[in-house]
Design a protein around this motif. Structure first.
Motif, PDB file in Angstrom:
ATOM      1  N   ARG A   1      37.868 -33.873  11.569  1.00  0.00           N
ATOM      2  CA  ARG A   1      36.983 -34.144  10.438  1.00  0.00           C
ATOM      3  C   ARG A   1      35.698 -34.823  10.924  1.00  0.00           C
ATOM      4  O   ARG A   1      35.720 -35.668  11.814  1.00  0.00           O
ATOM      5  N   SER A   2      34.575 -34.417  10.283  1.00  0.00           N
ATOM      6  CA  SER A   2      33.292 -35.085  10.504  1.00  0.00           C
ATOM      7  C   SER A   2      32.814 -35.601   9.159  1.00  0.00           C
ATOM      8  O   SER A   2      32.248 -34.854   8.348  1.00  0.00           O
ATOM      9  N   HIS A   3      33.068 -36.873   8.914  1.00  0.00           N
ATOM     10  CA  HIS A   3      32.643 -37.507   7.677  1.00  0.00           C
ATOM     11  C   HIS A   3      31.209 -38.020   7.817  1.00  0.00           C
ATOM     12  O   HIS A   3      30.599 -37.945   8.887  1.00  0.00           O
TER      13      HIS A   3
ATOM     14  N   ILE B   1      37.540 -37.475  19.932  1.00  0.00           N
ATOM     15  CA  ILE B   1      36.444 -36.568  20.244  1.00  0.00           C
ATOM     16  C   ILE B   1      36.146 -35.582  19.115  1.00  0.00           C
ATOM     17  O   ILE B   1      35.036 -35.074  18.989  1.00  0.00           O
ATOM     18  N   ASN B   2      37.137 -35.318  18.259  1.00  0.00           N
ATOM     19  CA  ASN B   2      36.934 -34.356  17.170  1.00  0.00           C
ATOM     20  C   ASN B   2      36.910 -35.004  15.787  1.00  0.00           C
ATOM     21  O   ASN B   2      36.754 -34.315  14.790  1.00  0.00           O
ATOM     22  N   ASP B   3      37.098 -36.308  15.725  1.00  0.00           N
ATOM     23  CA  ASP B   3      37.185 -36.992  14.430  1.00  0.00           C
ATOM     24  C   ASP B   3      36.230 -38.183  14.446  1.00  0.00           C
ATOM     25  O   ASP B   3      36.412 -39.132  15.222  1.00  0.00           O
ATOM     26  N   ARG B   4      35.229 -38.118  13.561  1.00  0.00           N
ATOM     27  CA  ARG B   4      34.202 -39.160  13.572  1.00  0.00           C
ATOM     28  C   ARG B   4      33.518 -39.235  12.211  1.00  0.00           C
ATOM     29  O   ARG B   4      33.688 -38.348  11.363  1.00  0.00           O
ATOM     30  N   VAL B   5      32.708 -40.289  12.059  1.00  0.00           N
ATOM     31  CA  VAL B   5      31.863 -40.451  10.869  1.00  0.00           C
ATOM     32  C   VAL B   5      30.424 -40.453  11.338  1.00  0.00           C
ATOM     33  O   VAL B   5      30.026 -41.254  12.190  1.00  0.00           O
ATOM     34  N   LEU B   6      29.612 -39.549  10.835  1.00  0.00           N
ATOM     35  CA  LEU B   6      28.188 -39.479  11.172  1.00  0.00           C
ATOM     36  C   LEU B   6      27.444 -40.538  10.358  1.00  0.00           C
ATOM     37  O   LEU B   6      27.498 -40.537   9.126  1.00  0.00           O
ATOM     38  N   PHE B   7      26.726 -41.433  11.039  1.00  0.00           N
ATOM     39  CA  PHE B   7      26.158 -42.630  10.408  1.00  0.00           C
ATOM     40  C   PHE B   7      24.638 -42.485  10.333  1.00  0.00           C
ATOM     41  O   PHE B   7      23.961 -42.320  11.355  1.00  0.00           O
TER      42      PHE B   7
END
Length: 877
Positions: A121-123, A144-150
């Motif tokens: 997931r890319s939140h 590496i595949n799961d993050r939150v775009l800030f």
């Protein structure tokens, strides 16, 4: 914890809840963000709810032991996570979600704002206000595949608090380019594992951390973005090649490194739209593993470079770039401004002679230089390398230092433009060469103007200076010096400095010396030499050589040697027209001496009645013995006392006599006189008066005395002749070094008869007193007399013991006077028992009687030149 909670609540109320129209939500129990049952509108854990969940205008508090899951795209005005012990806001793993906070986000101690799933997931988190992480957890990078775009997209924002951070990336996209993001937290930036995108606004690295930013990608600071580094350090692209600067880069205390250690393009300016790329450094440092240049695909774009302090290191990579080390595009709108700081070129670019290392905007842009230094090469620079710069006729380069390698004007046979430096320093391993990198001698005649100096040193040569066929011009309005351990040779040399130039090292001129304005101060050690082919004009009262100079000569032709010399503020040139029997190498060394020629040990012949009491010319000839004959032309001014020019003659001191070499002056007061031919070269020449003539030559002081008199000092002096004599200033000193004015006596203007003067100084001291006369002409020029000394008084005398057995009598004498005193021992009837001389200085003297003293009253009589004192003592057996 209550104190922390109170502070957090105050911060939240002041900065988080400006919108009175919204609703305040408290966590009621763990649950989803969009579940009404998760929230209370009263307080933590309360069941009261209006049947809604938080939306964009609302302020949200998540309390201890509650976990709120962002399960839909959500928004709020402000968010506070935790009450000081726990509390969690977490993104769901079910789908990618966005949380938009238009105000501030607080993560309290023990609280967590994070995503810890493993579902690819890319939140998204969008924050419009401040981020405060006070001992909490702000973790936007699960794997590496799961993050939150800030993204931070509001007005002015700050990031504070040193809790735990882990961020995948950060996008700066504030409302306007003038809005700021102030990164105060030392933990935030090092926790960014991927990239920072500078889209809009001012990003301020305002903390002491070391931040390796965008390590693997080329960074762009867009036209609406600014990166500012007031403290700490950043490294942009530690494994990349380029920083594209479209907006602004400001370093005002921190340090920035750009590009990979092996080297790369470095910083490339790139104008994108109306804003002109801008760089400023006032303190701190910038290190570029490459160059600082414009983008090749858009060579016609402007750039503005401002340096007020700090240090810039260019081409520090192990492999230099193939671009310029520093290039400010020469186009309208470009600016180079340097007031201080240092720019260091660690190595030249690797393109050979095809690309110039240093180019300013010296034709179409604006260059403003008042200080600062550019250094070429360091101790680690490989030997044999050549740096190049583009010359401009009017643009001023800063202080230039060649530390290692060679510095030359840029390549190209057609580039013959002159150029200007504030100063030039050449270190022992450095070379400055006026010839272009390529193109041969076509550009050898370029002129270098030095318009300032590092601590006055306009040229400091400790290495190799190769001027070729150009002119070096010293032009400033403050004193300049030429220094170094290497004697420097110039082709053409010009002074145009109203505040003068001092040589602290010898120099030679092989072609032309031009005296436009200013005085060149020389000494017998730091000598100016015109080589055999070198020539000089006669100079002027505003431009000459004060001190000695030397002219080399190797010819049998009748030749005039010009000496544009003077001394102590007086310009008095001379010309020697000389004939040699062969072309052997010789040198003539000459100077003006401002001491009376009349005081030299030469007697007057019958044809001369006097010689100058003001000055003489001294010449020394060295080399082969091929002198045949010569004439000399001497120039005089109003203070030389020429009042009868037809009776003026040239005198030459030979052995013990003044030789009369004839000649006739050209005019009274100021002019010149040329001697008859002479065949013996002896180096003392002066102005003389023929017997029967009336030349004053000039104020002639034949007597000056200063003596002790009653309650003071009496000064008397006599002049034999006077010319242009306005007045005498009487000066006093107690140390013989520092004098002060104590009175004035008017002069007699022009006079050929004796005049007597006197002055009384009603001042006395136990110290010695020193006097001198300052004789001042109508035009303000002056000379000093010799110093006269008046001995001080004996002021403190003590005899002990005052009662003695006749064996030990001592005198304690305290005095600053000089000379001798006489001490006598007598009885009360005047009979003498001792008479001894002692030096008049502070001392304890043992007084020895010539015979044994019997019991009774006695006196010690102390006599100096100016006083007598009697001290009683008694002998008791």
């Amino acid at each position: 914890m209550k104190t922390n909670k109170s502070l957090i609540l105050i911060f939240f109320l002041l900065y988080v809840m400006p919108n009175a129209m919204g609703v305040t939500y408290y966590s009621r129990a763990s649950g989803n963000w969009n579940a009404n049952a998760s929230w209370s509108t009263v307080t933590y854990g309360n069941v009261t709810n209006t049947g809604t969940f938080p939306t964009a205008a609302d302020s949200v508090f998540v309390g201890d032991n509650h976990t709120m899951t962002i399960n839909v795209n959500s928004a709020c005005l402000a968010l506070s996570v935790g009450q000081g012990a726990s509390g969690i806001v977490v993104y769901t793993s079910a789908a990618a979600r966005t949380l938009t906070i238009t105000g501030n986000l607080i993560v309290n101690p023990g609280g967590k704002f994070w995503y810890n799933g493993n579902s690819n997931r890319s939140h998204t988190l969008t924050l419009g206000g401040n981020l405060s992480n006070i001992a909490g957890t702000f973790d936007l990078n699960s794997d590496i595949n799961d993050r939150v775009l800030f993204t931070i997209n509001g007005g002015n924002s700050s990031i504070i608090g040193d809790g735990f951070y882990e961020i995948y990336n950060l996008t700066l996209n504030l409302l306007a380019s003038t809005n700021t993001l102030n990164i105060i937290s030392t933990q935030f930036e090092p926790a960014i594992v991927n990239n920072v995108t500078f889209t809009q606004g001012r990003y301020i690295h305002n903390n002491s951390s070391s931040f390796n930013c965008n390590s693997t990608i080329n960074t762009t600071i867009t036209q609406n973005a600014t990166l500012e580094i007031p403290q700490g350090s950043m490294w942009l692209g530690s494994a990349a090649t380029t920083l594209f600067l479209q907006g602004s880069l400001i370093i005002d205390g921190g340090s920035l490194t750009v590009a990979r250690s092996s080297g790369g393009s470095g910083i490339r300016t790139d104008q994108n739209g109306a804003p002109i790329p801008y760089f400023e450094i006032s303190s701190g440092s910038l290190t570029i593993n490459g160059g600082f240049t414009n983008r090749n695909v858009a060579a016609g774009e402007a750039f503005q470079f401002i340096m007020k302090g700090g240090t810039i290191n260019l081409e520090t990579g192990t492999t230099a770039s193939n671009n310029e080390g520093l290039k400010i595009t020469d186009i309208a709108g470009s600016i180079f401004e340097m007031d201080g700081g240092t720019i260091i070129f660690n190595q030249p670019n690797n393109s050979g002679s095809g690309v110039t290392d240093l180019k300013l905007c010296g034709s179409l842009g604006n260059v403003y230089t008042t200080g600062g230094t550019m250094q070429f090469g360091t101790a680690t620079t490989a030997s044999g390398l050549t740096f190049s710069f583009k010359p401009f006729t009017t643009a001023l380069y800063p202080n230039m230092i060649v530390n290692n390698g060679t510095l030359r004007p840029e390549s190209g046979s057609s580039n013959t433009a002159h150029y200007q430096f504030l100063s030039l320093q050449i270190d022992p391993s450095g070379t400055f060469d006026n010839r272009s990198n390529s193109g041969g001698a076509n550009g050898d005649s370029k002129n270098l103007t030095l318009k300032g100096g590092l601590v006055n040193s306009a040229l400091n040569n400790n290495g190799t200076f190769t001027q070729r066929l150009g002119t070096v011009i010293f032009a400033d309005d403050t004193l300049q010096t030429i220094d170094g351990s290497s004697a420097t040779t110039f082709y053409n040399f010009e002074i145009n400095n109203t505040a003068n130039l001092t040589l602290n090292v010898p120099l030679s001129i092989t072609n032309v010396l031009t005296l436009t304005n200013g005085i060149i101060n020389t000494t017998s050690t730091n000598l100016l030499t015109l080589t055999s082919a070198g020539t000089a004009g006669i100079g002027s009262a505003s431009s000459y050589i004060s001190g000695p100079m030397k002219k080399d000569f190797a010819s049998s032709l009748l030749t005039t040697l010009t000496f544009p010399i003077g001394a102590n503020g007086f310009y008095r040139p001379a010309q020697i027209t000389v004939k040699h029997s062969s072309a052997g190498a010789t040198s003539y060394w000459g100077q003006v001496v401002t001491s009376p020629a009349a005081a030299l040990p030469y007697s007057l012949p019958a044809t001369l009645s006097k010689v100058s009491t003001r000055r003489y010319w001294q010449f020394v000839r060295t080399g082969v013995s091929n002198f045949t004959n010569a004439t000399i032309k001497l120039y005089y001014g109003i203070d030389d006392g020429v009042t009868d020019f037809n009776s003026l003659r040239v005198g030459q001191g030979i052995v013990a006599t003044w030789a009369d070499h004839g000649g006739v002056g050209s005019a009274n007061y100021s002019g010149n006189i040329t001697s008859a031919s002479f065949t013996t070269f002896s180096g003392i020449f002066t102005l003389a008066n023929t017997t029967g003539g009336s030349n004053a030559l000039p104020v002639e002081l034949i007597n000056f005395s200063a003596e002790k008199c009653t309650n003071g000092s009496c000064l008397d002096w006599t002049t034999a002749t006077e010319i242009n004599n306005d007045y005498f200033e009487i000066q006093r000193s107690l140390d013989g070094i520092t004098f002060s004015k104590i009175g004035m006596v008017g002069g007699n203007g022009n006079s050929s008869t004796e005049n007597n003067y006197s002055f009384r100084d009603n001042f006395s001291s136990n110290q010695n007193i020193y006097y001198r006369l300052k004789q001042v002409d109508y035009d303000g020029k002056y000379t000093y007399s010799n110093i006269r000394e008046v001995n001080g008084d004996l002021t403190e005398l003590k005899l002990f013991p005052t009662i003695s057995n006749g064996e030990n009598v001592f005198l304690d004498m305290t005095s600053s006077g000089r000379g001798q005193v006489k001490v006598k021992l007598i009885n009360k009837f005047g009979q003498s028992y001792s008479s001894q001389l002692y030096q008049n200085e502070s001392a304890i003297l043992k007084i020895e009687a010539t015979e044994t003293l019997s019991e009774g009253e006695y006196f010690a009589i102390i006599e100096s030149n100016f006083s007598t004192k009697a001290l009683p003592f008694f002998i008791i057996k």
